[in-house]
Design a protein around this motif. Structure first.
Motif, PDB file in Angstrom:
ATOM      1  N   VAL A  39      22.298  32.335  23.658  1.00 32.00           N
ATOM      2  CA  VAL A  39      23.399  31.756  24.438  1.00 32.00           C
ATOM      3  C   VAL A  39      24.408  32.841  24.783  1.00 32.00           C
ATOM      4  CG1 VAL A  39      25.177  29.980  24.547  1.00 32.00           C
ATOM      5  CG2 VAL A  39      23.119  29.598  23.167  1.00 32.00           C
ATOM      6  N   LEU A  40      24.653  33.032  26.059  1.00 36.78           N
ATOM      7  CA  LEU A  40      25.722  33.906  26.532  1.00 36.78           C
ATOM      8  C   LEU A  40      26.987  33.071  26.696  1.00 36.78           C
ATOM      9  CD1 LEU A  40      23.740  35.830  29.274  1.00 36.78           C
ATOM     10  CD2 LEU A  40      24.807  36.891  27.287  1.00 36.78           C
ATOM     11  N   THR A  41      28.074  33.480  26.029  1.00 33.79           N
ATOM     12  CA  THR A  41      29.321  32.743  26.155  1.00 33.79           C
ATOM     13  C   THR A  41      30.499  33.702  26.023  1.00 33.79           C
ATOM     14  OG1 THR A  41      30.503  30.753  25.427  1.00 33.79           O
ATOM     15  CG2 THR A  41      29.570  32.164  23.699  1.00 33.79           C
ATOM     16  N   ARG A  42      31.696  33.167  26.201  1.00 32.71           N
ATOM     17  CA  ARG A  42      32.920  33.985  26.142  1.00 32.71           C
ATOM     18  C   ARG A  42      33.202  34.463  24.726  1.00 32.71           C
ATOM     19  NH1 ARG A  42      37.407  30.157  28.337  1.00 32.71           N
ATOM     20  NH2 ARG A  42      38.705  31.790  27.425  1.00 32.71           N
ATOM     21  N   ARG A  43      33.748  35.653  24.631  1.00 36.99           N
ATOM     22  CA  ARG A  43      34.084  36.208  23.328  1.00 36.99           C
ATOM     23  C   ARG A  43      35.148  35.356  22.616  1.00 36.99           C
ATOM     24  NH1 ARG A  43      32.456  41.125  21.955  1.00 36.99           N
ATOM     25  NH2 ARG A  43      32.184  41.680  24.157  1.00 36.99           N
ATOM     26  N   SER A  44      36.017  34.701  23.386  1.00 36.95           N
ATOM     27  CA  SER A  44      37.070  33.883  22.781  1.00 36.95           C
ATOM     28  C   SER A  44      36.518  32.635  22.092  1.00 36.95           C
ATOM     29  CB  SER A  44      38.096  33.472  23.842  1.00 36.95           C
ATOM     30  OG  SER A  44      37.472  32.726  24.868  1.00 36.95           O
ATOM     31  N   ASN A  45      35.247  32.295  22.342  1.00 39.59           N
ATOM     32  CA  ASN A  45      34.627  31.152  21.669  1.00 39.59           C
ATOM     33  C   ASN A  45      34.052  31.526  20.306  1.00 39.59           C
ATOM     34  OD1 ASN A  45      35.094  29.465  23.889  1.00 39.59           O
ATOM     35  ND2 ASN A  45      33.166  30.030  24.866  1.00 39.59           N
ATOM     36  N   ARG A  46      34.040  32.815  20.007  1.00 38.12           N
ATOM     37  CA  ARG A  46      33.284  33.304  18.849  1.00 38.12           C
ATOM     38  C   ARG A  46      33.766  32.725  17.520  1.00 38.12           C
ATOM     39  NH1 ARG A  46      31.237  39.466  18.195  1.00 38.12           N
ATOM     40  NH2 ARG A  46      29.999  39.174  16.287  1.00 38.12           N
ATOM     41  N   GLU A  47      35.064  32.727  17.292  1.00 40.37           N
ATOM     42  CA  GLU A  47      35.590  32.295  16.001  1.00 40.37           C
ATOM     43  C   GLU A  47      35.178  30.868  15.679  1.00 40.37           C
ATOM     44  OE1 GLU A  47      39.874  31.866  13.622  1.00 40.37           O
ATOM     45  OE2 GLU A  47      39.805  32.806  15.605  1.00 40.37           O
ATOM     46  N   ALA A  48      35.353  29.962  16.645  1.00 34.41           N
ATOM     47  CA  ALA A  48      35.014  28.552  16.405  1.00 34.41           C
ATOM     48  C   ALA A  48      33.511  28.376  16.212  1.00 34.41           C
ATOM     49  CB  ALA A  48      35.497  27.695  17.576  1.00 34.41           C
ATOM     50  N   ILE A  49      32.717  29.088  16.987  1.00 32.30           N
ATOM     51  CA  ILE A  49      31.259  28.959  16.892  1.00 32.30           C
ATOM     52  C   ILE A  49      30.756  29.468  15.547  1.00 32.30           C
ATOM     53  CG2 ILE A  49      29.085  29.886  17.793  1.00 32.30           C
ATOM     54  CD1 ILE A  49      30.373  29.719  20.598  1.00 32.30           C
ATOM     55  N   GLU A  50      31.214  30.647  15.146  1.00 29.26           N
ATOM     56  CA  GLU A  50      30.704  31.231  13.911  1.00 29.26           C
ATOM     57  C   GLU A  50      31.174  30.459  12.685  1.00 29.26           C
ATOM     58  OE1 GLU A  50      31.278  35.468  13.877  1.00 29.26           O
ATOM     59  OE2 GLU A  50      29.766  35.732  15.438  1.00 29.26           O
ATOM     60  N   ALA A  51      32.357  29.870  12.752  1.00 32.05           N
ATOM     61  CA  ALA A  51      32.816  29.034  11.645  1.00 32.05           C
ATOM     62  C   ALA A  51      31.918  27.803  11.502  1.00 32.05           C
ATOM     63  CB  ALA A  51      34.262  28.612  11.865  1.00 32.05           C
ATOM     64  N   GLU A  52      31.531  27.223  12.615  1.00 32.19           N
ATOM     65  CA  GLU A  52      30.655  26.049  12.569  1.00 32.19           C
ATOM     66  C   GLU A  52      29.258  26.412  12.075  1.00 32.19           C
ATOM     67  OE1 GLU A  52      29.830  21.882  13.272  1.00 32.19           O
ATOM     68  OE2 GLU A  52      31.671  23.059  13.044  1.00 32.19           O
ATOM     69  N   LEU A  53      28.717  27.529  12.574  1.00 28.00           N
ATOM     70  CA  LEU A  53      27.365  27.928  12.177  1.00 28.00           C
ATOM     71  C   LEU A  53      27.308  28.386  10.723  1.00 28.00           C
ATOM     72  CD1 LEU A  53      26.099  29.798  15.364  1.00 28.00           C
ATOM     73  CD2 LEU A  53      25.558  27.479  14.602  1.00 28.00           C
ATOM     74  N   ALA A  54      28.430  28.894  10.195  1.00 25.62           N
ATOM     75  CA  ALA A  54      28.454  29.262   8.778  1.00 25.62           C
ATOM     76  C   ALA A  54      28.286  28.033   7.905  1.00 25.62           C
ATOM     77  CB  ALA A  54      29.762  29.979   8.449  1.00 25.62           C
ATOM     78  N   GLN A  55      28.792  26.912   8.380  1.00 24.57           N
ATOM     79  CA  GLN A  55      28.694  25.667   7.625  1.00 24.57           C
ATOM     80  C   GLN A  55      27.392  24.928   7.908  1.00 24.57           C
ATOM     81  OE1 GLN A  55      32.085  23.149   8.219  1.00 24.57           O
ATOM     82  NE2 GLN A  55      31.532  21.726   6.560  1.00 24.57           N
ATOM     83  N   PHE A  56      26.950  25.003   9.179  1.00 23.68           N
ATOM     84  CA  PHE A  56      25.727  24.304   9.591  1.00 23.68           C
ATOM     85  C   PHE A  56      24.830  25.280  10.364  1.00 23.68           C
ATOM     86  CE2 PHE A  56      29.220  21.173   9.598  1.00 23.68           C
ATOM     87  CZ  PHE A  56      28.768  20.313   8.604  1.00 23.68           C
ATOM     88  N   PRO A  57      24.067  26.113   9.681  1.00 25.86           N
ATOM     89  CA  PRO A  57      23.249  27.134  10.358  1.00 25.86           C
ATOM     90  C   PRO A  57      22.169  26.505  11.235  1.00 25.86           C
ATOM     91  CG  PRO A  57      23.428  27.554   7.986  1.00 25.86           C
ATOM     92  CD  PRO A  57      23.956  26.178   8.216  1.00 25.86           C
ATOM     93  N   VAL A  58      21.878  27.183  12.330  1.00 28.37           N
ATOM     94  CA  VAL A  58      20.779  26.793  13.215  1.00 28.37           C
ATOM     95  C   VAL A  58      19.940  28.057  13.429  1.00 28.37           C
ATOM     96  CG1 VAL A  58      20.130  25.774  15.426  1.00 28.37           C
ATOM     97  CG2 VAL A  58      22.297  25.107  14.351  1.00 28.37           C
TER      98      VAL A  58
END
Length: 413
Positions: A39-58
């Motif tokens: 997935v290509l997305t904005r760098r400003s989305n990184r914090e929220a995305i990585e926090a979610e994936l740390a809790q629910f890995p895919v």
């Protein structure tokens, strides 16, 4: 169906968000259940995305963060110049990825905007564009009811899209897409002159299984008072003034109510209109409420009134249908794609007075026919489950990706 390597372009993509960020997030989550997804997305989305994936890995999901090249990266985010520049940055990031990963399909998901190109269409990989929207325009016969500010907004919005249509890269994107999805017939008509040949009409909106289940638990409201609800930002093009006029014109029980949830610059004008129409005591402006309270209020109402004049999507219509509430909307834009004769009323919108009367007639039919309310509500729940769950959307996309790959193999042979 074997897993594919899919590259998604999602400028807007964040967990626990609605609208376009929610489209990006839910779609890639679902696709990663079936494929390997980058997935290509904005760098400003990184914090929220990585926090979610740390809790629910895919495990099958990889995010690549990029920004526009300087000096475009310092322009205001979410505006056309920043978004356009991000597309350039995404192209170079994708080009680098292709050196190490054999991507089967590239799919642009967000923004859902037809008048801005995706440079990923230049890459030697089958490209899917959309659903993209924005070609919907408020019929000019309705502009007389808009404030001067609203009329200026409509002119500028139309101008931005027309300028985008003149961009040769927008036409390039349309021509090079193996499949273009338009949110509405209006947008499809804008895309055809740009060279799009393989076109489908498809809403970009969807609901998760958890949302559908939660909304399905909304209890049926008490038979009286009959209560209609609108949930929207209070903007000129959302058509709340049409809903108020229809409620005033309809032959309804004297205790019937109209609830309006949301806030915005038109609130004072709408409250003044309710006073002028003599219905202020039966109309409640709740303002903007937290989501849990919004769903509670929806559960107290019998039907949704959504008289928007140019929505590409219409998430609120899906939410109401999932809650078992009929929808009264205009036969325009995204709601017209989502709502059917079995799930609500789609009112023709050629000019204001007949439209207001059509809305009023629909209110009268629902207010006097409890069995119709129940019948349409149940049909709406079935339609959302079958066509607008992210699970259903993911399965449909998987079939389309496979078809594109087979077409490539067939052409090569």
């Amino acid at each position: 169906m074997k897993p594919l390597n899919i590259l998604i372009s999602a400028y807007a993509c964040q967990p626990h968000m609605g609208s376009e960020p929610g489209v990006g997030w839910h779609l890639v989550q679902e696709l990663a259940q079936h494929h390997r997804v980058w997935v290509l997305t904005r760098r400003s989305n990184r914090e929220a995305i990585e926090a979610e994936l740390a809790q629910f890995p895919v495990p099958a999901l990889t995010f690549l963060y990029c920004d526009p090249p300087p000096p475009l990266r310092w322009l205001p985010p979410a505006q056309v110049p920043h978004y356009y520049g991000w597309q350039i940055g995404a192209y170079y990031a994708a080009k680098t990825l292709l050196k190490s990963v054999d991507i089967d399909v590239i799919h642009h998901v967000t923004y859902v905007r037809y008048s801005t190109p995706s440079f990923l269409a230049l890459l030697p990989v089958p490209f899917m564009w959309g659903p993209v929207g924005g070609g919907e325009m408020a019929p000019k016969t309705f502009w007389a009811d808009f404030s001067r500010r609203g009329q200026v907004y409509e002119v500028l919005r139309s101008l931005v899209h027309r300028v985008g249509e003149l961009d040769p890269f927008t036409a390039m994107t349309a021509r090079r897409s193996a499949l273009v999805k338009a949110t509405t017939p209006d947008t499809a008509r804008r895309l055809q002159p740009l060279g799009a040949t393989h076109l489908q009409i498809e809403s970009e909106s969807g609901l998760s299984a958890a949302e559908i289940e939660r909304l399905a638990q909304c209890p049926a409201p008490a038979p009286a008072p009959v209560r209609f609800i609108s949930m929207a930002r209070l903007l000129h093009w959302k058509g709340l003034h049409l809903g108020l006029r229809a409620f005033a014109a309809a032959q309804l029980p004297p205790d019937a109510e109209y609830w309006i949830l949301g806030d915005g610059p038109e609130r004072a004008n709408l409250q003044a209109l309710a006073e002028q129409l003599g219905i202020a005591e039966r109309v409640t402006f709740w303002g903007r409420l937290p989501r849990a309270e919004t769903l509670h209020q929806l559960g107290q109402c019998h039907a949704l009134v959504h008289a928007s004049l140019h929505d590409s999507g219409g998430w609120v219509c899906l939410e109401a249908m999932a809650a078992g509430r009929p929808v009264i909307c205009l036969d325009l834009g995204g709601p017209s794609v989502q709502v059917t004769a079995e799930t609500g009323f789609k009112i023709p919108a050629q000019s204001p007075e007949p439209t207001i009367q059509g809305l009023a007639t629909a209110m009268e039919k629902l207010a006097t026919n409890p069995s119709l309310l129940a019948q349409m509500g149940a049909a709406g729940q079935r339609r959302v489950q079958q066509h607008f769950s992210w699970q259903a959307r993911g399965q449909e996309l998987s079939q389309q990706y496979a078809a594109l790959c087979r077409e490539v193999v067939s052409c090569a042979s």
